[in-house]
Scaffold this motif. Structure first.
Motif, short mmCIF file in Angstrom:
data_model
loop_
_atom_site.label_atom_id
_atom_site.label_comp_id
_atom_site.label_asym_id
_atom_site.label_seq_id
_atom_site.Cartn_x
_atom_site.Cartn_y
_atom_site.Cartn_z
N ALA A 1 32.91 39.89 37.48
CA ALA A 1 33.57 38.44 37.11
C ALA A 1 34.96 38.47 37.25
CB ALA A 1 33.11 38.06 35.77
N MET A 2 35.61 39.72 37.08
CA MET A 2 37.16 39.96 37.42
C MET A 2 37.40 40.03 38.81
SD MET A 2 40.16 39.87 36.55
CE MET A 2 39.97 40.04 34.79
N LEU A 3 36.66 40.51 39.60
CA LEU A 3 36.72 40.50 41.19
C LEU A 3 36.74 38.87 41.89
CD1 LEU A 3 34.72 43.68 42.32
CD2 LEU A 3 37.17 43.39 42.18
N ALA A 4 35.61 38.45 41.15
CA ALA A 4 35.74 36.85 41.64
C ALA A 4 36.91 36.17 41.06
CB ALA A 4 34.49 36.25 40.97
N LEU A 5 37.56 36.37 39.92
CA LEU A 5 38.76 35.76 39.48
C LEU A 5 39.94 36.23 40.46
CD1 LEU A 5 40.56 34.19 37.71
CD2 LEU A 5 40.54 35.92 36.16
N LEU A 6 39.83 37.30 40.81
CA LEU A 6 41.19 37.97 41.64
C LEU A 6 40.87 37.09 43.10
CD1 LEU A 6 41.10 41.72 40.70
CD2 LEU A 6 42.74 39.93 40.15
N ALA A 7 39.67 37.01 43.45
CA ALA A 7 39.27 36.16 44.83
C ALA A 7 39.95 34.91 44.77
CB ALA A 7 37.97 36.31 45.19
#
Length: 327
Positions: free
Chosen positions: A132-138
């Motif tokens: 979820a955090m990787l998606a937010l960073l994207a």
């Protein structure tokens, strides 16, 4: 000897069992760990039940997440006594994973346990929260900000969806949650969703372009849902795609991309470079607390894993399952 979940496949068929193993059976690796906690993810459920082609080698200990203490290391970055964390890298698929009291791994796959997090907290977050955090960073990389408008989260009751809602709302975003379990709507609002919609609005074949509704989205569902999300994004919107709960097909049109400048950002968590992992986990550690983690997760013992895996695949589990491998 140590306790483990072991998946086997032979002339007797495919099966998973809770058993005792000898330390000599551990696979090769330059770091050995006493595991404290692991998790039960959707991928682990597929591995344990055999309902998906997840396991690549047999026998295998499943578990794509683990946190514990190094007991022996031939790797320059780690020494005995270090608290470490692992997500992905094919562990629990090609290499023995975290659903056991001991693990032997490639030290390149490990990161130090983030400052401020316990092993149990890290596993309450697990691959779901990390993804979820990787998606937010994207989204952030593509210029998405709270001021830009609503952000849609699909698969909202799953682990990734739950954390995506919580992270976004804590950063000031207005979140719309899509779920097939309307009875969980209040829980999603407690996590931070401003609006909850029925997934049926997105899960059937739709038009190439729809009404411009969301500035961005985090999608863990795929298939028609992802196609409809793209069609409903505002001009120059971004969707971070990180899952395939509905399917791995994408029956979409190029219209959102060439007429609205929509960006489809793929998010892989399994083979992500260590530098990206460290950034993601640092951001997570700054956003979570026990209140959030307790609302999203519950704990089981190693002996409950096999039965819980079936319930997980049947859609009867909300949020995260933390596994205490020592009970």
């Amino acid at each position: 000897m140590f306790n483990a979940i072991l998946v086997e496949k032979d002339e007797q068929g495919y099966r998973a069992r809770h058993t005792r193993l000898d330390e000599a059976q551990l696979p090769a690796g330059d770091v050995q760990i006493d595991v404290a906690y692991s998790t039960l993810n959707y991928k682990d459920g597929l591995a344990i039940t055999g309902k998906g082609p997840v396991v690549r080698t047999f026998p295998l200990v499943p578990g794509i997440d683990l946190a514990g203490i190094v007991t022996h290391s031939d790797h320059s970055a780690f020494k005995a006594g270090d608290a470490v964390l692992l997500n992905g890298w094919g562990v629990g698929e090609k290499h023995w994973g975290g659903l056991a009291q001991k693990a032997r791994l490639n030290g390149d796959w490990l990161i130090p346990l983030p400052t401020g997090l316990t092993a149990r907290q890290a596993m309450a977050i697990g691959t779901a929260g990390y993804t979820a955090m990787l998606a937010l960073l994207a989204l952030e990389k593509n210029g998405v900000t709270p001021a830009g408008g609503k952000v849609l989260v699909t698969g909202a009751n799953g682990g990734v969806g739950s954390f995506a809602i919580a992270f976004l709302s804590r950063l000031g975003y207005e979140v719309t949650a899509s779920t097939g379990r309307q009875e969980e709507a209040e829980h999603l609002r407690q996590l931070g969703a401003a609006e909850v919609i029925d997934r049926a609005q997105l899960s059937a074949p739709g038009r190439p372009l729809g009404k411009e509704q969301w500035a961005a989205a985090i999608d863990s569902v795929g298939s028609h849902t992802l196609a409809n999300v793209c069609a409903g994004l505002r001009y120059q919107g971004t969707v971070a795609a990180c899952g395939l709960a509905q399917g791995m097909d994408l029956p979409a049109s190029v219209a959102p991309f060439i007429l609205r400048g929509v960006t489809l950002a793929g998010v892989d968590s399994v083979m992500r470079p260590v530098a990206d992992r460290l950034i993601a986990w640092q951001r997570i550690a700054a956003l979570v607390d026990d209140g959030l983690l307790n609302s999203i997760s519950r704990e089981i013992g190693l002996g409950e894993v096999i039965a819980t895996a079936g319930a997980l695949l049947d859609g009867k589990v909300r949020g995260r399952i933390v596994v205490d491998v020592n009970r």
